[in-house]
Design a protein around this motif. Structure first.
Motif, PDB file in Angstrom:
ATOM      1  N   THR A  29      37.922  44.371  46.576  1.00  0.00           N
ATOM      2  CA  THR A  29      39.303  44.496  47.028  1.00  0.00           C
ATOM      3  C   THR A  29      39.817  45.912  46.755  1.00  0.00           C
ATOM      4  O   THR A  29      39.051  46.807  46.397  1.00  0.00           O
ATOM      5  CB  THR A  29      40.182  43.433  46.332  1.00  0.00           C
ATOM      6  OG1 THR A  29      41.480  43.424  46.939  1.00  0.00           O
ATOM      7  CG2 THR A  29      40.306  43.693  44.840  1.00  0.00           C
ATOM      8  N   GLY A  30      41.097  46.102  46.939  1.00  0.00           N
ATOM      9  CA  GLY A  30      41.670  47.414  46.687  1.00  0.00           C
ATOM     10  C   GLY A  30      43.076  47.527  47.236  1.00  0.00           C
ATOM     11  O   GLY A  30      43.690  46.554  47.676  1.00  0.00           O
ATOM     12  N   LEU A  43      33.051  40.024  38.479  1.00  0.00           N
ATOM     13  CA  LEU A  43      33.342  41.452  38.662  1.00  0.00           C
ATOM     14  C   LEU A  43      34.329  41.628  39.801  1.00  0.00           C
ATOM     15  O   LEU A  43      34.244  40.947  40.836  1.00  0.00           O
ATOM     16  CB  LEU A  43      32.056  42.221  38.982  1.00  0.00           C
ATOM     17  CG  LEU A  43      32.234  43.691  39.369  1.00  0.00           C
ATOM     18  CD1 LEU A  43      32.616  44.515  38.140  1.00  0.00           C
ATOM     19  CD2 LEU A  43      30.968  44.250  40.003  1.00  0.00           C
ATOM     20  N   THR A  44      35.250  42.566  39.619  1.00  0.00           N
ATOM     21  CA  THR A  44      36.109  43.024  40.704  1.00  0.00           C
ATOM     22  C   THR A  44      35.798  44.492  40.974  1.00  0.00           C
ATOM     23  O   THR A  44      35.885  45.324  40.060  1.00  0.00           O
ATOM     24  CB  THR A  44      37.597  42.885  40.344  1.00  0.00           C
ATOM     25  OG1 THR A  44      37.922  41.504  40.190  1.00  0.00           O
ATOM     26  CG2 THR A  44      38.476  43.486  41.425  1.00  0.00           C
ATOM     27  N   LEU A  45      35.405  44.799  42.203  1.00  0.00           N
ATOM     28  CA  LEU A  45      35.255  46.183  42.657  1.00  0.00           C
ATOM     29  C   LEU A  45      36.551  46.549  43.355  1.00  0.00           C
ATOM     30  O   LEU A  45      36.893  45.972  44.396  1.00  0.00           O
ATOM     31  CB  LEU A  45      34.066  46.315  43.604  1.00  0.00           C
ATOM     32  CG  LEU A  45      33.857  47.695  44.239  1.00  0.00           C
ATOM     33  CD1 LEU A  45      33.535  48.738  43.178  1.00  0.00           C
ATOM     34  CD2 LEU A  45      32.753  47.641  45.295  1.00  0.00           C
ATOM     35  N   PHE A  46      37.312  47.507  42.780  1.00  0.00           N
ATOM     36  CA  PHE A  46      38.643  47.843  43.286  1.00  0.00           C
ATOM     37  C   PHE A  46      38.663  49.283  43.778  1.00  0.00           C
ATOM     38  O   PHE A  46      38.388  50.217  43.022  1.00  0.00           O
ATOM     39  CB  PHE A  46      39.696  47.671  42.185  1.00  0.00           C
ATOM     40  CG  PHE A  46      41.112  47.851  42.664  1.00  0.00           C
ATOM     41  CD1 PHE A  46      41.874  46.754  43.023  1.00  0.00           C
ATOM     42  CD2 PHE A  46      41.679  49.115  42.768  1.00  0.00           C
ATOM     43  CE1 PHE A  46      43.176  46.913  43.486  1.00  0.00           C
ATOM     44  CE2 PHE A  46      42.970  49.288  43.230  1.00  0.00           C
ATOM     45  CZ  PHE A  46      43.732  48.177  43.587  1.00  0.00           C
ATOM     46  N   LEU A  47      39.009  49.446  45.057  1.00  0.00           N
ATOM     47  CA  LEU A  47      39.113  50.782  45.657  1.00  0.00           C
ATOM     48  C   LEU A  47      40.582  51.154  45.799  1.00  0.00           C
ATOM     49  O   LEU A  47      41.341  50.499  46.528  1.00  0.00           O
ATOM     50  CB  LEU A  47      38.448  50.820  47.029  1.00  0.00           C
ATOM     51  CG  LEU A  47      36.936  50.996  47.083  1.00  0.00           C
ATOM     52  CD1 LEU A  47      36.212  49.759  46.558  1.00  0.00           C
ATOM     53  CD2 LEU A  47      36.479  51.299  48.499  1.00  0.00           C
ATOM     54  N   ALA A 105      35.288  41.810  34.422  1.00  0.00           N
ATOM     55  CA  ALA A 105      35.753  43.194  34.342  1.00  0.00           C
ATOM     56  C   ALA A 105      35.966  43.762  35.734  1.00  0.00           C
ATOM     57  O   ALA A 105      35.483  43.216  36.735  1.00  0.00           O
ATOM     58  CB  ALA A 105      34.752  44.050  33.561  1.00  0.00           C
ATOM     59  N   GLN A 106      36.678  44.878  35.769  1.00  0.00           N
ATOM     60  CA  GLN A 106      36.954  45.579  37.022  1.00  0.00           C
ATOM     61  C   GLN A 106      36.296  46.949  37.014  1.00  0.00           C
ATOM     62  O   GLN A 106      36.371  47.673  36.014  1.00  0.00           O
ATOM     63  CB  GLN A 106      38.463  45.741  37.215  1.00  0.00           C
ATOM     64  CG  GLN A 106      38.842  46.617  38.413  1.00  0.00           C
ATOM     65  CD  GLN A 106      40.334  46.758  38.589  1.00  0.00           C
ATOM     66  OE1 GLN A 106      40.970  45.890  39.176  1.00  0.00           O
ATOM     67  NE2 GLN A 106      40.900  47.855  38.082  1.00  0.00           N
TER      68      GLN A 106
END
Length: 443
Positions: free
Chosen positions: A146-147, A92-96, A72-73
């Motif tokens: 990422t982001g 996990l994707t941490l997206f800024l 999930a993101q």
């Protein structure tokens, strides 16, 4: 060109193609996740004042349930998101998003305190424990930070002042740290004002860092950009890093703790980077290298306004090795010492180190390098007990600030053996004509 040197350079290319040369080409790019949630859904407020630590923690806890469903993101929209330290999870994707800024709290009570790393035996600043990094991953698989060029700001001035005033209770935190993790991607982000290190990967495998910008003030004390530490298969690519101390520093543990832990940093590629290490080095190896550092390729770097360009640091008691290093296609501007190799650099974590644990520095290739406004071409100072060996220089042209003056002392060498071809200014005698069978280094 002598036949021996031709064979040596051919072997260098062969070694590079079979070691670190393909790490970036095989690097894992971020992939989309089938599920996505916004940090807003967990009550976060992006006003730069409201503390959102609990929102980040709850969001990550919720997203753990998607690990077996493709991951999930966690989406962070535009805003200023104040938080203390928090952990990520696997898949996990941490997206800024663009104009999203994660702000680190300046209240030490918002940072967890954790044990020192086993390969160090203590914190980097003080004996004992350390503050946990702002964003953490422990024993994770398949994690992406990422982001769209969002920002993570460590607001490090608070920590720098405490470091300089000797008022730290524990060692400073880093901005992002992954421990014992694999398949890690960090990309397309700006990192500002790290308290200590910006991105620290320790005991990790398959790490891909690209298109990141990391900046701190030139006066920030002992801040370092990217630190591969007892990690393997690491790519650092297409990034700009301007730090107070070192821009990129490869490490692998400290004295007896690193020797006992025995995990090397190996198979690393660094390419197409812009670097500044104001009071340190743009690229450094060590001095904490007791687990060993090997098979590193640096291919394409612009190095500027740094105390030293490429540095190899170690000291008696470290043990370990720095070997099979290939550095090429480098452009240096306004650098104090282009190449530094110091066998008496750094301190010890405590009195338990083995004074007879001598480090090995061998099979280092520096070639296809130009420099402008360089003060010292090279300082190579090994030790009598463990000289630096098989140091090969070729196709290097450095424009010196004091060229032709009576005080011209471009190269200074002691306890080093190697060879050179087409190097300007002419290197010291220890690096002019030494013939070596070369081959692979043996620890």
């Amino acid at each position: 060109m002598p036949v021996a040197l031709v064979l040596l350079l051919a072997l260098s290319c062969l070694i590079r193609s079979h070691s670190a040369g393909n790490v970036c080409d095989l690097g894992r790019r971020p992939s989309s996740r089938p599920h996505s949630v916004s940090i807003l859904e967990f009550g976060a407020v992006g006003d730069g004042k409201t503390l959102n630590t609990l929102a980040f923690q709850n969001a990550v806890f919720y997203l753990k349930s998607f690990a077996d469903k493709g991951g999930a993101q966690l989406y962070v929209p535009p805003g200023r998101w104040l938080t203390g330290s928090f952990n990520l999870t696997s898949h996990l994707t941490l997206f800024l998003e663009k104009d999203a800024i994660i702000l680190a709290s300046q209240d030490p009570s918002h940072w967890q305190v954790v044990d020192p790393l086993p390969s160090y035996g203590r914190g980097i600043d003080l004996p004992g424990k350390r503050y946990m990094s702002l964003i953490n991953g422990y024993e994770l698989h398949d994690v992406v930070v990422t982001g769209d060029n969002g920002t993570i700001d460590g607001q490090g001035l608070f920590w720098w002042d405490r470091f300089n005033s000797h008022s730290l209770k524990y060692s400073r935190p880093h901005l992002v740290e992954f421990v014992s993790s694999e398949n890690v991607v960090v990309s397309n982000l700006t990192f500002l004002n790290a308290p200590a290190y910006t991105i620290h990967t320790v005991y990790c495998s398959h790490v891909y860092i690209h298109r990141v910008t990391a900046n701190t003030s030139p006066e920030s004390p002992y801040t370092i950009g990217i630190v591969p530490d007892s990690s393997d298969n690491v790519c650092i690519q297409d990034s700009t890093i301007n730090m107070g101390y070192d821009a990129i520093s490869l490490k692998s543990g400290w004295d007896q703790y690193g020797i006992s832990f025995a995990r090397a940093t190996a198979n690393v590629q660094i390419r197409d980077v812009h670097l500044r290490g104001a009071s340190g080095s743009s690229i450094s190896f060590g001095s904490e290298m007791s687990g060993g550092i090997s098979d590193v390729v640096v291919l394409g770097a612009y190095i500027h306004n740094s105390l030293s360009g490429i540095a190899f640091r170690t000291t008696k008691g470290r043990g370990g090795y720095i070997k099979e290093i290939d550095v090429s296609d480098i452009h240096m501007v306004n650098v104090g010492t282009a190449f530094l190799a110091n066998g008496s650099f750094g301190t010890h974590p405590d009195s338990g180190f083995d004074k007879n644990a001598f480090p090995l520095v061998s099979h280092v290739r520096l070639h296809d390098i130009v420099g402008e406004n360089i003060s010292v071409a090279g300082d190579f100072f090994g030790t009598e007990e463990s000289p630096f060996t098989s140091v090969v220089l070729s196709n290097i042209s450095l424009s010196m600030t004091n060229s032709g003056s009576p005080d011209d002392d471009s190269w200074r060498c002691l306890y080093v053996e190697g060879s050179s071809e087409s190097v300007v200014p002419e290197p010291c005698s220890e690096l002019e004509s030494y013939e070596s069978s070369y081959g692979r280094a043996v620890a």
